[in-house]
Design an enzyme around this catalytic site. Structure first.
Site: not given
Ligand SMILES: *Cc1c(COP(=O)(O)O)cnc(C)c1O
Length: 428
Positions: A144, A239, A267
Site C-alpha cells: 500500500y 516507501d 508516520k
Molecule cells: C500509511 C502508509 C502510506 C500512506 O500514508 P498516509 O499518511 O495514510 O497517507 C503510504 N505508504 C505506506 C507504506 C504506509 O504504511
C-alpha cells in the site's frame, strides 16, 4: 464490556460521515464489530468513551513509536504553538528537520516535507516520471502506498499483466501505467521490464511490507530490485512511510544495506501529527519546482506544529536509541504468542521485523499477498474480539501490523501474552 457510548456515537457519526469514519479501516468492518471511540491516550494505553482501557498495539497505525502523550512531544507543541500555527513561509525548524532526516538516512541528500504518506508517494512517483521522462511504474501486490490514483492497483487474475483499478473512480488509463508483480518475486519483476524496457520510470516498494500484515523481503529481493533499476535506468523508490525510523534509525534501507534513489517517509516522522516527506539524491530532487519542472506544493507543508512534534520525536529517538530495547520487547511478544499458539496446536506464522509484527493463522510461509489472503481470517477475528474484550487493542484486521512502542513495558507485554493465552483457551 460496556460500549454504550461508543455505539451511540457511531450511530450519530454514520449519519454525518460516510461509514462513520474518516479512514475506512477504523470502522472495524473487517472484524465484524463496531469501533470504539477513543477519548484519550497515555503511554501505551488508550481509554474509550465508555471508560474502557486498552493496551494499544495500533499506536495510530505506526506514528506513535514513543507512545501517547510523550512529554517531550507535548512540551515542544506547547512551546511552538504560542508563536503561531502556520505561516505559509519558510521556518527555521524545517531546516533542522531536513538536517536530521538527511543525517539519519544517507541516501537522502535533499528532502521535501509534505503532510501525508499519500502525498509523499504520489509526489515521488511524479518526480520519478519527470526525471526519467517515462510513464510506467511497477508496484507489488499487497503493498500500500496511499490512495492516489496510480497506486490503487493490484494484479487482476494471476496472469493479468496490466492492472485493473482497486477502487471505483480511478480511470483505467491511469492504472494501465501501473504494472503489478507479486511481492518477493524477482522473476516476475524482471518480466515486466523485459516487456517494456524503455518505459518504466520507477519501482515503488515497501522494503518491509507492512500493509498486508508484515511480510519481510526475501533474501536478495531488494538487491535484485536495485540491480534491475540500475540495468534499466529506472528509479528505485523505497516507501518507508511505515518502516522509516521504525525498524531501525536509518529505516529498512539501513537494515538491509540497500540504497534506493528516492525514499518516502511519514508516520513516525510526524510523531502523531501530519508530517511526511520524500527525498533522495540532489540530482533527482532538483527536478522539483521551483528549481526544476516537476510541480509539487502544499499549503500546510512543513507546518510549524507538525514539524515540532516530528522533531521532538526524531531527537528523542536519536538520543535514546531505543531500537535494541524495542527489538527485545517485540521478540518477547512474538515468542510468547507463538508458544501459546503452538501449545494449543494452532497453525501460525508470526512475521516480525523490529517493532512491527503480524500473527497469521496460517502454517506459513507468508511471503506474498496470495499467502496472506489464504490465512484463516475467521480465526483471527475471534482472536481479535477476545483480545479486545480483555483490554488488548490490536489492529482491527487480519492483514495489518501490530506496533510496539517504547512505552510498552515488559509487564504490558507479559499481560498481553497472558490475555492471548486466555483468548485461545476460550475462543479459537
Ligand atoms: C500509511 C502508509 C502510506 C500512506 O500514508 P498516509 O499518511 O495514510 O497517507 C503510504 N505508504 C505506506 C507504506 C504506509 O504504511
Amino acid at each position: 464490556m460496556n460500549t454504550h457510548n461508543s455505539i451511540s456515537l457511531f450511530e450519530k457519526a454514520c449519519e454525518l460521515i460516510p461509514g462513520g469514519v474518516n479512514s475506512p479501516v477504523r470502522a472495524f468492518k473487517s472484524v465484524g464489530l463496531k469501533p470504539h471511540f477513543i477519548k484519550s491516550g497515555k503511554g501505551c494505553r488508550i481509554v474509550d468513551e465508555d471508560g474502557n482501557e486498552f493496551i494499544d498495539y495500533v499506536c495510530s497505525w505506526g506514528p506513535l513509536i514513543l507512545g501517547h502523550c510523550h512529554p517531550e512531544v507535548l512540551d515542544s507543541l506547547a512551546r511552538v504553538m504560542r508563536d503561531g500555527t502556520s505561516f505559509g513561509a519558510p521556518t527555521k525548524r524545517e531546516i533542522e528537520m531536513a538536517e536530521i532526516i538527511c543525517s539519519m538516512i544517507p541516501s537522502i541528500e535533499m528532502v521535501r516535507l509534505v503532510s501525508s504518506g499519500t502525498e509523499a508517494t504520489m509526489s515521488a512517483i511524479r518526480l520519478a516520471r519527470g526525471f526519467t521522462g517515462r510513464d510506467m511504474i511497477i508496484k507489488f501486490s499487497g503493498c500500500y502506498h496511499g490512495h492516489s490514483d496510480s497506486l490503487l492497483a493490484r494484479a487482476g487474475s494471476g496472469a493479468a499483466t496490466f492492472s485493473i483499478p482497486d477502487s471505483l473512480g480511478v480511470p483505467s488509463c491511469v492504472v494501465e501505467q501501473t504494472l503489478v508483480a507479486p511481492y518477493n518475486d524477482l522473476d516476475a519483476t524482471r518480466e515486466k521490464f523485459e516487456l517494456c524496457p524503455d518505459r518504466i520510470a520507477a519501482i515503488i516498494v515497501e522494503p518491509v511490507a507492512g500493509n498486508m500484515g508484515v511480510v519481510p523481503p526475501s533474501p536478495g529481493f531488494l538487491q535484485g530490485l536495485r540491480k534491475l533499476c540500475d540495468e534499466y535506468a529506472s528509479v528505485l523508490i523505497f516507501d518507508e512511510v511505515m518502516t522509516g525510523f521504525r525498524v531501525s534509525k536509518g529505516g529498512a534501507q539501513e537494515l538491509y544495506g540497500i540504497t534506493p534513489d528516492l525514499t518516502c517517509l511519514g508516520k513516525v516522522i510526524g510523531g502523531g501529527l501530519p508530517v511526511a516527506a520524500f527525498g533522495g539524491s540532489r540530482k533527482i530532487m532538483e527536478c522539483l519546482a521551483p528549481v526544476g519542472g516537476v510541480y509539487q506544493a502544499g499549503t500546510l507543508s512543513g507546518n510549524p506544529l507538525a514539524v515540532a512534534a516530528g522533531l521532538a520525536t526524531l531527537k528523542t529517538l536519536m538520543r535514546d536509541d531505543p531500537y535494541h530495547d524495542l527489538e527485545q520487547k517485540s521478540a518477547r511478544l512474538e515468542n510468547g504468542i507463538r508458544n501459546i499458539l503452538d501449545k494449543n496446536k494452532i497453525k501460525n506464522k508470526i512475521n516480525r521485523v523490529g517493532s512491527m509484527m503480524s500473527v497469521f493463522f496460517h502454517p506459513g510461509p507468508i511471503e506474498n499477498y496470495d499467502q496472506v489472503l489464504s490465512s484463516d481470517k475467521q480465526k483471527f477475528n475471534r482472536f481479535f474480539a477476545s483480545m479486545l474484550e480483555q483490554g488488548i487493542y490490536l489492529a482491527p484486521s487480519a492483514f495489518e501490523a501490530w506496533f510496539i512502542s517504547t512505552a510498552h513495558s515488559i509487564d504490558d507485554i507479559d499481560l498481553t501474552i497472558k490475555c492471548a493465552q486466555d483468548s485461545l483457551d476460550e475462543y479459537v
